[in-house]
Design a protein around this motif. Structure first.
Motif, PDB file in Angstrom:
ATOM      1  N   ASN A  39       0.845  -1.197   0.000  1.00  0.00           N
ATOM      2  CA  ASN A  39       0.000   0.000   0.000  1.00  0.00           C
ATOM      3  C   ASN A  39       0.880   1.247   0.000  1.00  0.00           C
ATOM      4  O   ASN A  39       2.083   1.167   0.237  1.00  0.00           O
ATOM      5  CB  ASN A  39      -1.009  -0.031   1.155  1.00  0.00           C
ATOM      6  CG  ASN A  39      -0.357   0.049   2.526  1.00  0.00           C
ATOM      7  OD1 ASN A  39       0.308   1.031   2.840  1.00  0.00           O
ATOM      8  ND2 ASN A  39      -0.548  -0.993   3.347  1.00  0.00           N
ATOM      9  N   TYR A  96      -2.707   0.686   8.065  1.00  0.00           N
ATOM     10  CA  TYR A  96      -3.530  -0.320   8.751  1.00  0.00           C
ATOM     11  C   TYR A  96      -4.045   0.199  10.090  1.00  0.00           C
ATOM     12  O   TYR A  96      -5.219   0.014  10.442  1.00  0.00           O
ATOM     13  CB  TYR A  96      -2.742  -1.623   8.944  1.00  0.00           C
ATOM     14  CG  TYR A  96      -2.944  -2.572   7.789  1.00  0.00           C
ATOM     15  CD1 TYR A  96      -4.101  -3.346   7.697  1.00  0.00           C
ATOM     16  CD2 TYR A  96      -2.015  -2.675   6.778  1.00  0.00           C
ATOM     17  CE1 TYR A  96      -4.305  -4.203   6.634  1.00  0.00           C
ATOM     18  CE2 TYR A  96      -2.214  -3.528   5.707  1.00  0.00           C
ATOM     19  CZ  TYR A  96      -3.362  -4.290   5.642  1.00  0.00           C
ATOM     20  OH  TYR A  96      -3.577  -5.128   4.579  1.00  0.00           O
ATOM     21  N   GLU A 111     -16.969  -9.404  -3.706  1.00  0.00           N
ATOM     22  CA  GLU A 111     -18.361  -9.338  -4.158  1.00  0.00           C
ATOM     23  C   GLU A 111     -19.137 -10.602  -3.830  1.00  0.00           C
ATOM     24  O   GLU A 111     -20.359 -10.662  -4.076  1.00  0.00           O
ATOM     25  CB  GLU A 111     -18.384  -9.122  -5.685  1.00  0.00           C
ATOM     26  CG  GLU A 111     -17.726  -7.839  -6.168  1.00  0.00           C
ATOM     27  CD  GLU A 111     -16.202  -7.939  -6.297  1.00  0.00           C
ATOM     28  OE1 GLU A 111     -15.613  -9.012  -6.005  1.00  0.00           O
ATOM     29  OE2 GLU A 111     -15.593  -6.919  -6.678  1.00  0.00           O
ATOM     30  N   ALA A 117      -7.512  -2.078  -1.513  1.00  0.00           N
ATOM     31  CA  ALA A 117      -7.962  -3.158  -2.390  1.00  0.00           C
ATOM     32  C   ALA A 117      -9.213  -2.762  -3.166  1.00  0.00           C
ATOM     33  O   ALA A 117      -9.424  -3.235  -4.282  1.00  0.00           O
ATOM     34  CB  ALA A 117      -8.228  -4.425  -1.569  1.00  0.00           C
TER      35      ALA A 117
HETATM   36  C1  LIG Z   1      -2.742  -3.404  -3.312  1.00  0.00           C
HETATM   37  S1  LIG Z   1      -2.997  -5.031  -2.662  1.00  0.00           S
HETATM   38  C2  LIG Z   1      -3.230  -4.636  -0.924  1.00  0.00           C
HETATM   39  C3  LIG Z   1      -2.860  -5.778  -0.020  1.00  0.00           C
HETATM   40  C4  LIG Z   1      -2.912  -5.457   1.463  1.00  0.00           C
HETATM   41  N1  LIG Z   1      -4.222  -4.972   1.827  1.00  0.00           N
HETATM   42  C5  LIG Z   1      -1.852  -4.464   1.862  1.00  0.00           C
HETATM   43  O1  LIG Z   1      -2.178  -3.296   2.125  1.00  0.00           O
HETATM   44  O2  LIG Z   1      -0.679  -4.859   1.939  1.00  0.00           O
HETATM   45  C6  LIG Z   1      -4.648  -5.446  -3.205  1.00  0.00           C
HETATM   46  C7  LIG Z   1      -5.097  -6.867  -2.875  1.00  0.00           C
HETATM   47  O3  LIG Z   1      -6.495  -6.987  -3.211  1.00  0.00           O
HETATM   48  C8  LIG Z   1      -6.719  -8.258  -3.793  1.00  0.00           C
HETATM   49  N2  LIG Z   1      -7.954  -8.177  -4.607  1.00  0.00           N
HETATM   50  C9  LIG Z   1      -8.111  -7.585  -5.812  1.00  0.00           C
HETATM   51  N3  LIG Z   1      -9.379  -7.676  -6.216  1.00  0.00           N
HETATM   52  C10 LIG Z   1     -10.064  -8.337  -5.239  1.00  0.00           C
HETATM   53  C11 LIG Z   1     -11.418  -8.735  -5.073  1.00  0.00           C
HETATM   54  N4  LIG Z   1     -12.346  -8.461  -6.005  1.00  0.00           N
HETATM   55  N5  LIG Z   1     -11.760  -9.405  -3.954  1.00  0.00           N
HETATM   56  C12 LIG Z   1     -10.827  -9.689  -2.995  1.00  0.00           C
HETATM   57  N6  LIG Z   1      -9.522  -9.340  -3.108  1.00  0.00           N
HETATM   58  C13 LIG Z   1      -9.150  -8.656  -4.202  1.00  0.00           C
HETATM   59  C14 LIG Z   1      -5.448  -8.525  -4.591  1.00  0.00           C
HETATM   60  O4  LIG Z   1      -5.259  -9.903  -4.898  1.00  0.00           O
HETATM   61  C15 LIG Z   1      -4.369  -7.950  -3.668  1.00  0.00           C
HETATM   62  O5  LIG Z   1      -3.880  -8.942  -2.785  1.00  0.00           O
END
Ligand SMILES: C[S@@+](CC[C@H](N)C(=O)[O-])C[C@H]1O[C@@H](n2cnc3c(N)ncnc32)[C@H](O)[C@@H]1O
Length: 285
Positions: A46, A72, A145, A162
């Motif tokens: 992030n 976080y 979703e 995310a």
């Molecule tokens: C930029 S990363 C952030 C990861 C973590 N939250 C962090 O801050 O270190 C975005 C994460 O969202 C997940 N992601 C993307 N689309 C998603 C969805 N529709 N549902 C659940 N997870 C999703 C990706 O696989 C990825 O691990």
């Protein structure tokens, strides 16, 4: 009410096919493994919340990790897990789940991510904690979703950087309402276009490769706020945290990316009032 006991025994929806992952998301969080790219650090992915970091001095790797942890902390302060059950949507490598467990004292944390390779990395990165606290931490494959979780199973739901990838914010909001108990809190932080900007998608795609490729989806933050209200949430609040995110993120990027290269345009997009970073919170009545 909130369920209790072994995470493996908690009610969940019947097994379903693996979620469909959009190709841009598949590549970025699979083969390309964004967590290993040097601008991200310590396994987080992030842009960071830089309020506690001195941006005048030289930045260290420790400052960068602190910024990602502090994003976080900012969200978890708002989600207020207390001693309840928390779920993170889009957990990446799950280090935010571990931080929540260690610093906020919830009964248990469930990390959900759409990408199976991310979940594999999350299980590896957190293997000592998973072994030590098998009843308090789990990682589950699922899409925002269509969460593979039981009704009213959680006291809070949070998400960090995310939601810019979620194709359907209304479906996410409905799922958040379903899995939270009455009184449960939702706290989501991510970047969205600024309300009232004409053609934000086109303008952001012109500035930023991640929007041009379709990895990030341009939508005003009101789209999420409205979706939460329509899903039945009360006290929906939107706060800009841009001043704590963009200048620090750009200072950090400057170590690796020259001015004029596309990632430096995040700051430009904020300064041009096209893009901002927000914290969105709400309560399930
Ligand atoms: C930029 S990363 C952030 C990861 C973590 N939250 C962090 O801050 O270190 C975005 C994460 O969202 C997940 N992601 C993307 N689309 C998603 C969805 N529709 N549902 C659940 N997870 C999703 C990706 O696989 C990825 O691990």
């Amino acid at each position: 009410m909130v369920s209790s006991g072994d995470p493996a025994e908690r009610p969940s929806r019947p097994s379903r096919p693996a979620p469909v992952v959009r190709p841009e998301v598949w590549e970025t969080y699979g083969p390309a493994d964004l967590s290993a790219v040097p601008v991200f650090a310590g396994g987080f992915i992030n842009f960071g919340y830089w309020k506690a970091v001195d941006l005048e001095g030289p930045l260290s790797q420790g400052d960068r990790i602190r910024s990602e942890q502090d994003l976080y902390r900012h969200v978890l302060d708002a989600a207020a897990p207390g001693g309840g059950r928390a779920v993170e949507v889009g957990c990446g490598l799950g280090l935010g789940c571990a931080l929540a467990l260690e610093e906020y004292g919830p009964a248990a944390v469930t990390g959900v991510d759409i990408h199976p390779q991310q979940l594999q990395r999350a299980r590896e990165a957190n293997s000592p904690l998973l072994a030590a606290e098998p009843h308090r931490l789990r990682f589950v494959l699922g899409a925002a979703e269509d969460l593979p979780l039981g009704d009213a199973e959680f006291d809070c739901l949070y998400s960090v950087e995310a939601a810019q990838h979620f194709p359907d914010l209304s479906a996410f909001a409905r799922e958040a309402a379903r899995v939270l108990r009455p009184g449960g809190r939702v706290a989501v932080t991510s970047f969205f276009s600024v309300g009232g900007v004409p053609e934000p998608g086109q303008r952001l795609a012109g500035l930023l490769d991640s929007f041009a490729s379709g990895l990030d989806i341009a939508r005003p933050v009101s789209r999420l706020a409205d979706a939460l209200a329509e899903a039945g949430f009360a006290d929906v609040r939107v706060a800009s945290i841009g001043p704590q995110v963009w200048p620090g993120w750009d200072r950090w990027l400057a170590r690796l990316w020259e001015p004029g290269t596309w990632p430096r345009n995040f700051l430009a997009a904020w300064e041009q009032r096209i893009l901002d970073y927000y914290l969105v919170t709400a309560t399930r009545p």
